[in-house]
Design a protein around this motif. Structure first.
Motif, PDB file in Angstrom:
ATOM      1  N   TRP A 223      28.927  58.465  52.597  1.00  0.00           N
ATOM      2  CA  TRP A 223      29.430  59.224  51.459  1.00  0.00           C
ATOM      3  C   TRP A 223      30.943  59.052  51.376  1.00  0.00           C
ATOM      4  N   GLU A 224      31.444  59.185  50.140  1.00  0.00           N
ATOM      5  CA  GLU A 224      32.877  59.014  49.907  1.00  0.00           C
ATOM      6  C   GLU A 224      33.470  60.333  49.420  1.00  0.00           C
ATOM      7  N   TYR A 225      34.666  60.627  49.912  1.00  0.00           N
ATOM      8  CA  TYR A 225      35.350  61.865  49.554  1.00  0.00           C
ATOM      9  C   TYR A 225      36.264  61.644  48.349  1.00  0.00           C
ATOM     10  N   SER A 226      36.271  62.619  47.451  1.00  0.00           N
ATOM     11  CA  SER A 226      37.240  62.596  46.360  1.00  0.00           C
ATOM     12  C   SER A 226      38.515  63.323  46.763  1.00  0.00           C
ATOM     13  N   ASP A 227      38.422  64.204  47.767  1.00  0.00           N
ATOM     14  CA  ASP A 227      39.564  64.990  48.235  1.00  0.00           C
ATOM     15  C   ASP A 227      39.401  65.199  49.739  1.00  0.00           C
ATOM     16  N   ILE A 228      40.425  64.865  50.520  1.00  0.00           N
ATOM     17  CA  ILE A 228      40.329  64.993  51.977  1.00  0.00           C
ATOM     18  C   ILE A 228      41.311  66.009  52.530  1.00  0.00           C
ATOM     19  N   ASN A 229      42.041  66.703  51.673  1.00  0.00           N
ATOM     20  CA  ASN A 229      43.118  67.574  52.135  1.00  0.00           C
ATOM     21  C   ASN A 229      42.615  68.692  53.043  1.00  0.00           C
ATOM     22  N   GLU A 271      21.353  67.887  47.445  1.00  0.00           N
ATOM     23  CA  GLU A 271      21.830  69.066  48.164  1.00  0.00           C
ATOM     24  C   GLU A 271      23.221  68.825  48.750  1.00  0.00           C
ATOM     25  N   VAL A 272      23.478  67.612  49.230  1.00  0.00           N
ATOM     26  CA  VAL A 272      24.811  67.302  49.758  1.00  0.00           C
ATOM     27  C   VAL A 272      25.866  67.503  48.684  1.00  0.00           C
ATOM     28  N   LEU A 273      25.628  66.965  47.479  1.00  0.00           N
ATOM     29  CA  LEU A 273      26.607  67.120  46.397  1.00  0.00           C
ATOM     30  C   LEU A 273      26.692  68.565  45.924  1.00  0.00           C
ATOM     31  N   ASP A 274      25.575  69.298  46.017  1.00  0.00           N
ATOM     32  CA  ASP A 274      25.576  70.704  45.597  1.00  0.00           C
ATOM     33  C   ASP A 274      26.468  71.570  46.495  1.00  0.00           C
ATOM     34  N   VAL A 275      26.449  71.313  47.791  1.00  0.00           N
ATOM     35  CA  VAL A 275      27.087  72.243  48.730  1.00  0.00           C
ATOM     36  C   VAL A 275      28.427  71.736  49.279  1.00  0.00           C
ATOM     37  N   GLN A 278      33.784  68.306  48.009  1.00  0.00           N
ATOM     38  CA  GLN A 278      34.733  67.218  48.269  1.00  0.00           C
ATOM     39  C   GLN A 278      34.067  65.837  48.277  1.00  0.00           C
ATOM     40  N   ILE A 279      32.740  65.800  48.359  1.00  0.00           N
ATOM     41  CA  ILE A 279      32.026  64.524  48.341  1.00  0.00           C
ATOM     42  C   ILE A 279      31.707  64.165  46.900  1.00  0.00           C
ATOM     43  N   SER A 280      32.113  62.973  46.485  1.00  0.00           N
ATOM     44  CA  SER A 280      31.936  62.561  45.099  1.00  0.00           C
ATOM     45  C   SER A 280      30.741  61.645  44.905  1.00  0.00           C
ATOM     46  N   VAL A 281      30.351  60.924  45.935  1.00  0.00           N
ATOM     47  CA  VAL A 281      29.243  59.980  45.803  1.00  0.00           C
ATOM     48  C   VAL A 281      28.614  59.804  47.177  1.00  0.00           C
ATOM     49  N   ALA A 323      19.148  54.692  47.244  1.00  0.00           N
ATOM     50  CA  ALA A 323      19.727  55.223  46.003  1.00  0.00           C
ATOM     51  C   ALA A 323      21.127  55.727  46.296  1.00  0.00           C
ATOM     52  N   GLN A 324      21.960  55.668  45.265  1.00  0.00           N
ATOM     53  CA  GLN A 324      23.315  56.217  45.333  1.00  0.00           C
ATOM     54  C   GLN A 324      23.434  57.280  44.254  1.00  0.00           C
ATOM     55  N   LEU A 325      23.881  58.455  44.649  1.00  0.00           N
ATOM     56  CA  LEU A 325      24.002  59.578  43.724  1.00  0.00           C
ATOM     57  C   LEU A 325      25.471  59.942  43.562  1.00  0.00           C
ATOM     58  N   SER A 326      25.918  59.990  42.301  1.00  0.00           N
ATOM     59  CA  SER A 326      27.322  60.275  41.996  1.00  0.00           C
ATOM     60  C   SER A 326      27.412  61.464  41.054  1.00  0.00           C
ATOM     61  N   ARG A 327      28.548  62.126  41.092  1.00  0.00           N
ATOM     62  CA  ARG A 327      28.797  63.177  40.116  1.00  0.00           C
ATOM     63  C   ARG A 327      29.011  62.541  38.737  1.00  0.00           C
ATOM     64  N   LYS A 328      28.500  63.187  37.687  1.00  0.00           N
ATOM     65  CA  LYS A 328      28.552  62.590  36.356  1.00  0.00           C
ATOM     66  C   LYS A 328      29.963  62.426  35.837  1.00  0.00           C
ATOM     67  N   ASP A 329      30.889  63.282  36.286  1.00  0.00           N
ATOM     68  CA  ASP A 329      32.254  63.183  35.799  1.00  0.00           C
ATOM     69  C   ASP A 329      33.095  62.205  36.604  1.00  0.00           C
TER      70      ASP A 329
END
Length: 334
Positions: A223-229, A271-275, A278-281, A323-329
């Motif tokens: 998984w890749e992070y959109s924010d790691i701060n 569920e990973v993206l739901d909870v 910071q994970i974008s994909v 499969a790869q799941l990403s946020r729609k935005d």
């Protein structure tokens, strides 16, 4: 294996080329390049009085230089030797210690860009060796829970349930730091509550509908992070692993139904993206490790009745579902 960004590189980074590539001595262009040191093994011991902690990593460092004169002209004047990269791993571990794979990879990648102005990109891959403290077992019949057992101060046991790894990619031309975390080698199996029915039925099909089958797979997930701060990398890694196991196994007493590997995979990623915001994909690969029922019908005189106890493990061939799941935005180049 170095994981590439799941979201794709930024357009600015893709379009940017070193000036030397524009002056190539022939009609060809080096479209990708780089070099580094792989499989650098390091063990760090943190001594806090009588209580010691260890982290063992296998590290790879890859650099991409602005210049390509080492390729075109055999000019090595810009090359940071791979032996120097290896030494950097040990020296930064000594100087700063090791907290977790992601932070150590960030430390190394940023070091190479800050130290060497002619380095355009640094990519660091870290795999962690799974050590845990040895715990004192009860001698009697009343076994204590793991949390209640006495943990040894300085002795450890290797527990290869799954391997943790990460990739950090830092580009001088791109302000975004790519941090990918992952799990591989997590092998799981359940003996019921898995089915696979109503799939395409044509002249090529030989597999009957499976209403209750063994389900086993080896999870490979990153998984890749959109924010790691504010990310707590160890806590997040364990949370993702637990989500995957829970969606596979369900409640300890009643379990959970799996209508296909695809659906179980999707529910885990969702569920990973739901909870974890910071994970974008997230990407998962689940090979279907088959266990076929041994046919006892020809041997009724030896073992009468149906067989639902003895199975034949078959590693090859196997189905592979991913499969790869990403946020729609997510603004990506997928």
């Amino acid at each position: 294996m170095f994981a590439r960004p799941l979201q794709g590189a930024s357009t600015a980074t893709i379009e940017r080329q070193p000036a030397s590539s524009l002056n190539a001595p022939h009609q060809y262009t080096i479209s990708d390049y780089g070099y580094g040191k792989d499989c650098v093994k390091v063990l760090h011991v943190k001594r806090n009085g009588p209580v010691h902690s260890i982290r063992e990593f296998e590290v790879g460092t890859h650099l991409k230089l602005y210049s390509q004169k080492d390729y075109f002209k055999g000019d090595n004047s810009d090359i940071v030797a791979t032996d120097s990269q290896k030494n950097t791993v040990y020296l930064l571990a000594k100087k700063h210690g090791i907290e977790d794979p992601e932070r150590f990879a960030l430390l190394l990648a940023n070091h190479f860009l800050n130290k060497y102005s002619h380095v355009a990109e640094a990519h660091v891959h870290v795999e962690e060796y799974p050590w845990e403290r040895i715990t004192q077992e009860d001698d009697g019949d009343n076994y204590a829970s793991i949390s209640e057992r006495q943990r040894h101060n300085h002795a450890f046991i290797f527990t290869p349930i799954a391997q943790r790894y990460c990739d950090v990619l830092v580009r001088r031309a791109d302000p975004k730091v790519t941090v990918i975390s992952g799990i591989k080698g997590l092998r799981v199996l359940k003996t019921t509550q898995s089915s696979f029915v109503n799939f395409v039925n044509d002249e090529f099909r030989s597999l009957p509908d499976q209403y209750d089958r063994l389900f086993s797979t080896v999870v490979d997930c990153c998984w890749e992070y959109s924010d790691i701060n504010d990310v707590k990398f160890c806590q997040t890694w364990n949370k993702v692993k637990n989500i995957i196991i829970r969606n596979f196994a369900g409640d300890t007493n009643v379990g959970v139904s799996s209508v296909s590997v695809q659906n179980t995979l999707y529910l885990s990623e969702k569920e990973v993206l739901d909870v974890i915001p910071q994970i974008s994909v997230i990407s998962m690969t689940l090979p279907n490790k088959h266990y076929f029922n041994f046919d006892t019908k020809p041997f009724q005189s030896v073992v009468p009745g149906d067989n639902n106890e003895v199975f034949i493990p078959v590693d090859k061939p196997h189905g592979t579902i991913y499969a790869q799941l990403s946020r729609k935005d997510l603004k990506s180049h997928l």
